[in-house]
Design a protein around this motif. Sequence first.
Motif, mmCIF file in Angstrom:
data_model
loop_
_atom_site.group_PDB
_atom_site.id
_atom_site.type_symbol
_atom_site.label_atom_id
_atom_site.label_comp_id
_atom_site.label_asym_id
_atom_site.label_seq_id
_atom_site.Cartn_x
_atom_site.Cartn_y
_atom_site.Cartn_z
ATOM 1 N N ILE A 35 1.070 -1.237 -0.087
ATOM 2 C CA ILE A 35 0.029 0.101 -0.007
ATOM 3 C C ILE A 35 0.920 1.219 0.023
ATOM 4 N N VAL A 36 0.584 2.182 -1.096
ATOM 5 C CA VAL A 36 1.352 3.468 -0.949
ATOM 6 C C VAL A 36 0.459 4.383 -0.460
ATOM 7 N N ILE A 37 0.901 4.969 0.728
ATOM 8 C CA ILE A 37 0.173 6.289 1.287
ATOM 9 C C ILE A 37 0.592 7.524 0.946
ATOM 10 N N MET A 38 -0.301 8.388 0.379
ATOM 11 C CA MET A 38 0.211 9.547 -0.298
ATOM 12 C C MET A 38 0.257 10.503 0.996
ATOM 13 N N ASP A 39 1.380 11.193 1.330
ATOM 14 C CA ASP A 39 1.530 12.030 2.525
ATOM 15 C C ASP A 39 1.236 13.480 1.899
ATOM 16 N N TYR A 40 0.194 13.940 2.413
ATOM 17 C CA TYR A 40 -0.266 15.372 2.143
ATOM 18 C C TYR A 40 -1.738 15.495 2.979
ATOM 19 N N GLY A 41 -2.249 16.686 3.064
ATOM 20 C CA GLY A 41 -3.625 16.918 3.623
ATOM 21 C C GLY A 41 -3.607 16.943 5.053
ATOM 22 N N LYS A 42 -4.841 16.812 5.755
ATOM 23 C CA LYS A 42 -4.761 17.341 7.164
ATOM 24 C C LYS A 42 -4.537 16.069 7.839
ATOM 25 N N LYS A 43 -4.650 14.774 7.443
ATOM 26 C CA LYS A 43 -4.519 13.612 8.007
ATOM 27 C C LYS A 43 -2.913 13.193 8.041
ATOM 28 N N THR A 44 -2.235 13.106 8.979
ATOM 29 C CA THR A 44 -0.768 12.561 8.930
ATOM 30 C C THR A 44 -0.541 11.080 8.093
ATOM 31 N N VAL A 45 0.174 10.798 8.022
ATOM 32 C CA VAL A 45 0.684 9.598 7.482
ATOM 33 C C VAL A 45 0.438 8.393 8.627
ATOM 34 N N GLN A 46 0.821 8.669 9.811
ATOM 35 C CA GLN A 46 0.430 7.749 10.920
ATOM 36 C C GLN A 46 -0.982 7.530 10.996
ATOM 37 N N GLN A 47 -1.830 8.685 10.818
ATOM 38 C CA GLN A 47 -3.142 8.588 11.035
ATOM 39 C C GLN A 47 -3.996 7.621 10.078
ATOM 40 N N LYS A 48 -3.343 7.909 8.824
ATOM 41 C CA LYS A 48 -3.670 6.976 7.716
ATOM 42 C C LYS A 48 -3.360 5.597 7.907
ATOM 43 N N ARG A 49 -2.153 5.495 8.143
ATOM 44 C CA ARG A 49 -1.740 4.022 8.423
ATOM 45 C C ARG A 49 -2.527 3.345 9.640
ATOM 46 N N ASP A 50 -3.032 4.146 10.538
ATOM 47 C CA ASP A 50 -3.772 3.439 11.734
ATOM 48 C C ASP A 50 -5.075 3.071 11.275
ATOM 49 N N LEU A 51 -5.562 4.075 10.271
ATOM 50 C CA LEU A 51 -6.949 3.657 9.767
ATOM 51 C C LEU A 51 -6.900 2.401 9.044
ATOM 52 N N LEU A 52 -6.014 2.381 7.993
ATOM 53 C CA LEU A 52 -5.991 0.982 7.195
ATOM 54 C C LEU A 52 -5.713 -0.063 8.126
ATOM 55 N N LEU A 53 -4.677 0.026 9.305
ATOM 56 C CA LEU A 53 -4.789 -1.239 10.093
ATOM 57 C C LEU A 53 -6.065 -1.444 10.899
ATOM 58 N N ALA A 54 -6.831 -0.871 11.136
ATOM 59 C CA ALA A 54 -7.867 -1.069 12.068
ATOM 60 C C ALA A 54 -9.190 -1.135 11.164
ATOM 61 N N ARG A 55 -9.038 -0.931 9.910
ATOM 62 C CA ARG A 55 -10.317 -1.271 9.007
ATOM 63 C C ARG A 55 -10.655 -2.562 8.942
ATOM 64 N N LYS A 56 -12.114 -2.874 9.411
ATOM 65 C CA LYS A 56 -12.421 -4.302 9.266
ATOM 66 C C LYS A 56 -12.497 -5.022 8.070
ATOM 67 N N GLY A 57 -12.150 -5.854 7.840
ATOM 68 C CA GLY A 57 -12.301 -6.762 6.262
ATOM 69 C C GLY A 57 -10.685 -6.827 5.829
ATOM 70 N N LEU A 58 -9.971 -5.546 5.965
ATOM 71 C CA LEU A 58 -8.698 -5.558 5.360
ATOM 72 C C LEU A 58 -7.558 -6.274 5.971
ATOM 73 N N SER A 59 -8.042 -6.922 7.197
ATOM 74 C CA SER A 59 -6.974 -7.800 7.769
ATOM 75 C C SER A 59 -6.601 -9.174 6.810
ATOM 76 N N GLU A 60 -7.534 -9.466 5.687
ATOM 77 C CA GLU A 60 -7.041 -10.620 4.904
ATOM 78 C C GLU A 60 -6.138 -10.059 3.623
ATOM 79 N N VAL A 61 -5.990 -8.671 3.740
ATOM 80 C CA VAL A 61 -5.124 -8.046 2.524
ATOM 81 C C VAL A 61 -3.699 -8.498 2.870
#
Length: 340
Positions: free
Chosen positions: A274-300
């Motif tokens: 997964i390539v995370i785009m670094d810009y905007g109001k959300k930090t990279v860490q916030q985006k990463r945490d969102l992806l890790l916590a997202r239900k269903g993505l654990s199979e990816v």
Amino acid sequence: MRQRNKMIYTWKQKIWVAMLCLLGSALAACSQGEQAVTNGTAAVSGQQTEETEVTLTNMGRTITYSAPPQRAVALNQHATEVMLALGLQDVMVGTAYLDDQILPEYQEAYEQVPVLADEYPSKEVFLAANPDFAYAGWKSAFTEKQLGTVEELAEMGIKTYIQESSNITAPTVEDVYEDIRNIGRIFRVEERADQLIDQMKREMEAITRQLGPVEQPLRVFVYDSGEDKPYTAANNYMTPLIELAGGKNIFDDIEKGWAEVSWEEVVARRPDVIVIMDYGKKTVQQKRDLLLARKGLSEVPAIQNKRFIVLPLSAAAEGIRAPIALETLARGFYPERFEQ
């Protein structure tokens, strides 16, 4: 432009005028000869050295630039960096909308240019700079709500150029080079543009040589933003960069530059990275945490292996940072091939 004006008095032209005078030309003829050279037109064998018009087709519009702009404003970071890389800071009266720090090698030149706004300037601020040319990375700059349409600006005597590679579907790296060539033509610095493009090509070729052949490209998901639905790179400039780096954009079949998709489709396409785009109001860490916590993505696989690559928007935009973007992706995809 200042350098070009100085070059008008070339040594050949001076010698020619002197020879005319020595051969018995009247004083008036000498005076006229000097005046012709001063005006940038040498009457030598009927040839003219004055700058010719440049006509380009940009985003479906044919625009003629009768002379190099003298008061240019660059809107969006990748447009600004193209101009700075071409050494055009002396004719820039404004810049705006940076997403990141200017590259260190252009910082000194950048500091000579007034910053009109953090994002797009108001029409009043823009017009107060008295520009004769505006160069935008994104067509969103030229709307009635922003600086005005290209037609409105043309009526005010302001020429425009939109980075075409940033605003078309399925652009290639060659399209980025063509934008750079066009800016070189507009400002009559074609040689500098060619040198810049050659340098970019050499750097990218060196990266792909070190990467070597890739038999099975990694499946890549680009996460830009979004919680309920992810916003991702579809058939845009990221796709050929990912391909050059040995990957495959899992959403390259969508005929848009950027697109909103579903989390279920992300799971179904099983990205390896997964390539995370670094810009905007959300930090990279916030985006990463969102992806890790997202239900269903654990199979990816990318989530299971926590394979994330961070790419600043300034590198992903269609500009001079193509080698930086390519190296970031290639090293992230295949770090073992770049170990010293």
